[in-house]
Design a protein around this motif. Structure first.
Motif, PDB file in Angstrom:
ATOM      1  N   LYS A  69      39.364  31.152  25.416  1.00  0.00           N
ATOM      2  CA  LYS A  69      39.516  31.135  26.878  1.00  0.00           C
ATOM      3  C   LYS A  69      38.173  31.477  27.533  1.00  0.00           C
ATOM      4  O   LYS A  69      37.366  32.216  26.961  1.00  0.00           O
ATOM      5  CB  LYS A  69      40.585  32.181  27.262  1.00  0.00           C
ATOM      6  N   GLN A 129      50.361  39.020  39.474  1.00  0.00           N
ATOM      7  CA  GLN A 129      49.971  37.637  39.776  1.00  0.00           C
ATOM      8  C   GLN A 129      50.476  36.720  38.677  1.00  0.00           C
ATOM      9  O   GLN A 129      50.569  37.129  37.511  1.00  0.00           O
ATOM     10  CB  GLN A 129      48.433  37.606  39.817  1.00  0.00           C
ATOM     11  N   LYS A 130      50.794  35.502  39.047  1.00  0.00           N
ATOM     12  CA  LYS A 130      51.206  34.503  38.053  1.00  0.00           C
ATOM     13  C   LYS A 130      50.062  34.350  37.063  1.00  0.00           C
ATOM     14  O   LYS A 130      48.901  34.180  37.461  1.00  0.00           O
ATOM     15  CB  LYS A 130      51.479  33.184  38.777  1.00  0.00           C
ATOM     16  N   THR A 140      38.414  37.750  30.022  1.00  0.00           N
ATOM     17  CA  THR A 140      37.087  37.185  29.761  1.00  0.00           C
ATOM     18  C   THR A 140      35.959  38.101  30.249  1.00  0.00           C
ATOM     19  O   THR A 140      34.795  37.697  30.247  1.00  0.00           O
ATOM     20  CB  THR A 140      36.962  35.806  30.451  1.00  0.00           C
ATOM     21  N   ASN A 141      36.312  39.323  30.627  1.00  0.00           N
ATOM     22  CA  ASN A 141      35.270  40.236  31.115  1.00  0.00           C
ATOM     23  C   ASN A 141      34.282  40.565  29.992  1.00  0.00           C
ATOM     24  O   ASN A 141      34.690  40.925  28.879  1.00  0.00           O
ATOM     25  CB  ASN A 141      35.894  41.568  31.578  1.00  0.00           C
ATOM     26  N   GLY A 149      38.138  44.481  34.267  1.00  0.00           N
ATOM     27  CA  GLY A 149      39.302  44.366  33.403  1.00  0.00           C
ATOM     28  C   GLY A 149      40.073  45.662  33.199  1.00  0.00           C
ATOM     29  O   GLY A 149      41.072  45.696  32.463  1.00  0.00           O
ATOM     30  N   GLU A 186      39.349  36.056  41.540  1.00  0.00           N
ATOM     31  CA  GLU A 186      38.954  37.126  42.454  1.00  0.00           C
ATOM     32  C   GLU A 186      37.553  36.892  42.976  1.00  0.00           C
ATOM     33  O   GLU A 186      36.820  36.039  42.475  1.00  0.00           O
ATOM     34  CB  GLU A 186      39.053  38.499  41.778  1.00  0.00           C
ATOM     35  N   LYS A 203      41.406  43.042  45.689  1.00  0.00           N
ATOM     36  CA  LYS A 203      42.432  42.102  45.204  1.00  0.00           C
ATOM     37  C   LYS A 203      43.644  41.994  46.137  1.00  0.00           C
ATOM     38  O   LYS A 203      44.152  40.900  46.382  1.00  0.00           O
ATOM     39  CB  LYS A 203      42.889  42.511  43.796  1.00  0.00           C
ATOM     40  N   ILE A 220      47.905  32.374  34.561  1.00  0.00           N
ATOM     41  CA  ILE A 220      47.626  30.964  34.247  1.00  0.00           C
ATOM     42  C   ILE A 220      47.640  30.868  32.720  1.00  0.00           C
ATOM     43  O   ILE A 220      46.664  31.233  32.044  1.00  0.00           O
ATOM     44  CB  ILE A 220      46.256  30.511  34.821  1.00  0.00           C
ATOM     45  N   LYS A 224      47.337  43.837  37.832  1.00  0.00           N
ATOM     46  CA  LYS A 224      45.967  44.338  37.988  1.00  0.00           C
ATOM     47  C   LYS A 224      45.907  45.416  39.078  1.00  0.00           C
ATOM     48  O   LYS A 224      46.378  45.169  40.197  1.00  0.00           O
ATOM     49  CB  LYS A 224      45.029  43.204  38.418  1.00  0.00           C
ATOM     50  N   ASP A 242      36.142  31.869  31.708  1.00  0.00           N
ATOM     51  CA  ASP A 242      36.158  31.615  33.154  1.00  0.00           C
ATOM     52  C   ASP A 242      34.731  31.454  33.665  1.00  0.00           C
ATOM     53  O   ASP A 242      33.771  31.663  32.906  1.00  0.00           O
ATOM     54  CB  ASP A 242      36.945  32.687  33.942  1.00  0.00           C
TER      55      ASP A 242
HETATM   56  P1  ADP Z   1      38.622  42.463  37.202  1.00  0.00           P
HETATM   57  O1  ADP Z   1      38.145  42.718  38.571  1.00  0.00           O
HETATM   58  O2  ADP Z   1      39.161  43.700  36.573  1.00  0.00           O
HETATM   59  O3  ADP Z   1      37.625  41.749  36.349  1.00  0.00           O
HETATM   60  P2  ADP Z   1      40.049  39.933  37.338  1.00  0.00           P
HETATM   61  O4  ADP Z   1      41.036  39.535  38.353  1.00  0.00           O
HETATM   62  O5  ADP Z   1      38.734  39.254  37.378  1.00  0.00           O
HETATM   63  O6  ADP Z   1      39.888  41.510  37.386  1.00  0.00           O
HETATM   64  O7  ADP Z   1      40.694  39.703  35.913  1.00  0.00           O
HETATM   65  C1  ADP Z   1      40.016  39.994  34.714  1.00  0.00           C
HETATM   66  C2  ADP Z   1      40.184  38.853  33.743  1.00  0.00           C
HETATM   67  O8  ADP Z   1      41.579  38.640  33.481  1.00  0.00           O
HETATM   68  C3  ADP Z   1      39.675  37.534  34.269  1.00  0.00           C
HETATM   69  O9  ADP Z   1      38.307  37.413  34.030  1.00  0.00           O
HETATM   70  C4  ADP Z   1      40.512  36.537  33.497  1.00  0.00           C
HETATM   71  O10 ADP Z   1      39.998  36.322  32.208  1.00  0.00           O
HETATM   72  C5  ADP Z   1      41.848  37.257  33.364  1.00  0.00           C
HETATM   73  N1  ADP Z   1      42.772  36.891  34.451  1.00  0.00           N
HETATM   74  C6  ADP Z   1      42.888  37.510  35.639  1.00  0.00           C
HETATM   75  N2  ADP Z   1      43.845  36.955  36.389  1.00  0.00           N
HETATM   76  C7  ADP Z   1      44.349  35.940  35.686  1.00  0.00           C
HETATM   77  C8  ADP Z   1      45.374  34.987  35.913  1.00  0.00           C
HETATM   78  N3  ADP Z   1      46.070  35.001  37.032  1.00  0.00           N
HETATM   79  N4  ADP Z   1      45.613  34.081  34.953  1.00  0.00           N
HETATM   80  C9  ADP Z   1      44.908  34.061  33.800  1.00  0.00           C
HETATM   81  N5  ADP Z   1      43.942  34.959  33.513  1.00  0.00           N
HETATM   82  C10 ADP Z   1      43.658  35.887  34.433  1.00  0.00           C
END
Ligand code: ADP
Length: 553
Positions: free
Chosen positions: A205, A192-193, A250-251, A171, A338, A108, A195, A164, A207
């Motif tokens: 929600k 991170q900002k 959403t993990n 997650g 990511e 990341k 969304i 994170k 992804d």
């Molecule tokens: P990991 O590697 O732990 O899965 P992620 O960056 O994929 O980390 O983040 C896990 C979950 O968090 C994503 O699947 C999403 O649902 C939520 N998420 C992560 N970053 C953002 C963001 N910047 N805005 C909104 N939701 C986010």
């Protein structure tokens, strides 16, 4: 896709190894007469069972230390990184499922740093697909400055942020906050900002998990998988409950433990996954221009890979499947969250079985193995594919090359041609050796007469559900030879995006009759199935058009 029982491509020729065959081989005879060896896969501990299952289904056999010689395998699959020695000692018939040094996008903090660098060089208008991020503790002051600036802009109300840990996945350790005094961390993190306006389906929600195969970094050759996963949160989204991970993350690793996981959720159904096809059908029902979305995601993938393309050492014996996580906001803008190294291949539900088994079958097809291995038998070809991990870039001496070209140290080569493994296009430089046809994908479309130079180096445009997304026109074919010409490639992506976005009638939401008429690459219904991605992949269309400088109009 899984082979059908009658499909001759997948029928293994029984092993008929005998001494006379061996002598012919040693004398340099054409290997069509050579002993037939089944393909062998090797798994490191922790590799999901479905990988073994798919390879066994295709007639491969599993490497066994007791039975096999140390060199006696074709594909080594692991979920962790390979060592430098493993890259250096690779043999011509062997493949590894990771390219070296891809951490630049799969960690990341490295991804955030690289995207920021590209933003600086190529402009924030193009690299605007990843939420603003700060790597803490180093960037703490910068984060506070941005936090305050945004708060002032919003009349004193702070925005939403997500924190994170840089080297965790699934997650773990993630939390969302508004008040910066709630920001606590004891390891390196990215902030991170958040969304905060995601597109919701019935309040949930989600992804997208987009599977991307980088078949080669030199030349850059990228395939995106049409099918994929949509991963839902299992509780309704609300900004009033920032600490409810079942609503905000959403993990699957989290949501499968949610209380509502098994219940029938409005529109979403039970569980927490859809196939991408189901999502596209959903978009279609809303008259959404899915092709514009696809094209934007496609550009995100290319622009992200271009951030590391020139720093990856030449490693033609490697292939890699990445998992790109994309969040779509309520304006239908896709955001890159990511890039996953070793995307999860566990089979948690029927949707996983459909998507992941098909994915692996298509991936093996993409690797273009013949049904048996002749090269491994003629182990006269020893130690050839030394990949120098200290070399920063692909040596210009090896290009332009087909995918059969391999940069390596001078090493013993069989003197005679090994016909069935297609050693054509041997680079003239004596320090180069060749890779057998396992990795060869050049493809000759019928309407290709005018473009013979490009033709000879063009990868197959589609393999199963894998669609070639880079290179996508003549200019990107050129830009990806030798050292990747990142600037030229980015320019082409930019042109493509501009022409699609500005195309009249290609707005995100359109009347149904516009969908298949205005854009050049549109989703079409065929046999009741929606096609995600261009029916004719861009490269073909570009080559077939008369004005190929302005191909997407
Ligand atoms: P990991 O590697 O732990 O899965 P992620 O960056 O994929 O980390 O983040 C896990 C979950 O968090 C994503 O699947 C999403 O649902 C939520 N998420 C992560 N970053 C953002 C963001 N910047 N805005 C909104 N939701 C986010």
């Amino acid at each position: 896709m899984p082979p059908s029982p009658g499909d001759v491509r997948f029928q293994l020729i029984p092993m008929t190894y005998n001494q006379s065959n061996k002598s012919k081989m040693m004398a340099g005879a054409d290997v069509t007469d050579a002993p037939k060896k089944p393909l062998v896969f090797r798994l490191y501990s922790g590799v999901p069972e479905v990988v073994r299952q798919v390879l066994l289904e295709r007639g491969w056999i599993e490497y066994n230390e007791q039975e096999h010689d140390e060199k006696d395998w074709n594909l080594y699959w692991r979920t962790t990184s390979f060592t430098e020695a493993e890259y250096e000692n690779i043999l011509p018939w062997q493949r590894l499922n990771h390219h070296p040094k891809t951490m630049g996008i799969t960690r990341k903090d490295c991804l955030a740093r690289n995207l920021k660098r590209m933003k600086g060089i190529y402009g924030s208008a193009l690299y605007d697909f990843s939420p603003v991020a700060f790597i803490l503790p180093n960037d703490y002051t910068k984060f506070l400055a941005e936090y305050s600036r945004e708060m002032l802009e919003n009349g004193g109300t702070p925005g939403y942020w997500i924190c994170k840990p840089v080297d965790l996945s699934r997650g773990r350790g993630i939390f969302i906050f508004q008040d910066f005094t709630n920001l606590a961390y004891d390891s390196s993190v990215i902030v991170q900002k958040y969304i905060s306006n995601p597109l919701l389906i019935s309040g949930y929600k989600f992804d997208l998990r987009i599977y991307v195969c980088v078949k080669s970094f030199h030349p850059l050759t990228v395939y995106m998988y049409q099918e994929g996963l949509v991963r839902f949160a299992t509780e309704k989204y609300s900004l009033n409950s920032l600490d409810n991970q079942y609503a905000h993350l959403t993990n699957t690793s989290i949501n499968k433990f949610g209380l509502s996981y098994n219940s029938e959720k409005e529109r979403v159904g039970s569980g927490c996954k859809w196939t991408m096809s189901k999502f596209r059908t959903y978009l279609h029902s809303l008259n959404i221009n899915e092709m514009l979305l696809w094209q934007r995601i496609n550009s995100i993938v290319t622009l992200t890979l271009l951030t590391i393309a020139s720093s990856i050492p030449a490693s033609p014996n490697c292939v890699e499947l990445f998992g790109f996580d994309i969040l779509i906001d309520s304006n239908f803008k896709p955001w890159l969250l990511e890039v996953n190294f070793s995307p999860a291949l566990s089979l948690d539900c029927p949707v996983d079985v459909t998507v992941k088994k098909g994915l692996l079958h298509d991936l093996i097809d993409l690797l273009n193995y013949s049904d048996v291995d002749h090269l491994r038998e003629s182990q006269k070809v020893t130690k050839v594919s030394k990949v120098s991990l200290t070399r920063k870039t692909h040596p210009s001496t090896s290009s332009p090359q087909k995918e059969t070209g391999l940069a390596c140290k001078k090493s013993p080569q069989p003197k005679k041609k090994i016909a069935s493994q297609n050693m054509e296009n041997v680079p003239s430089n004596k320090n180069l050796c060749t890779l057998p046809a396992i990795n060869k994908t050049t493809h000759k479309p019928a309407s290709f007469k005018r473009f013979s130079k490009v033709e000879s180096i063009m990868p197959r445009s589609r393999v199963g559900d894998f669609i070639l997304t880079f290179p996508f026109n003549e200019a990107t074919v050129k830009a990806s030879q030798k050292l990747t010409n990142v600037k030229a490639a980015i320019l082409e992506v930019q042109k493509l995006l501009n022409s699609i976005v500005s195309h009249k009638g290609c707005g995100m939401k359109r009347r149904k009759e516009d969908i298949s008429s205005n854009c050049r690459f549109v989703g079409k219904e065929q046999n009741g199935q929606l096609l995600w991605g261009p029916k004719d992949p861009p490269l073909l269309s570009v080559m077939c058009t008369n004005n190929h400088n302005d191909s997407f109009r």
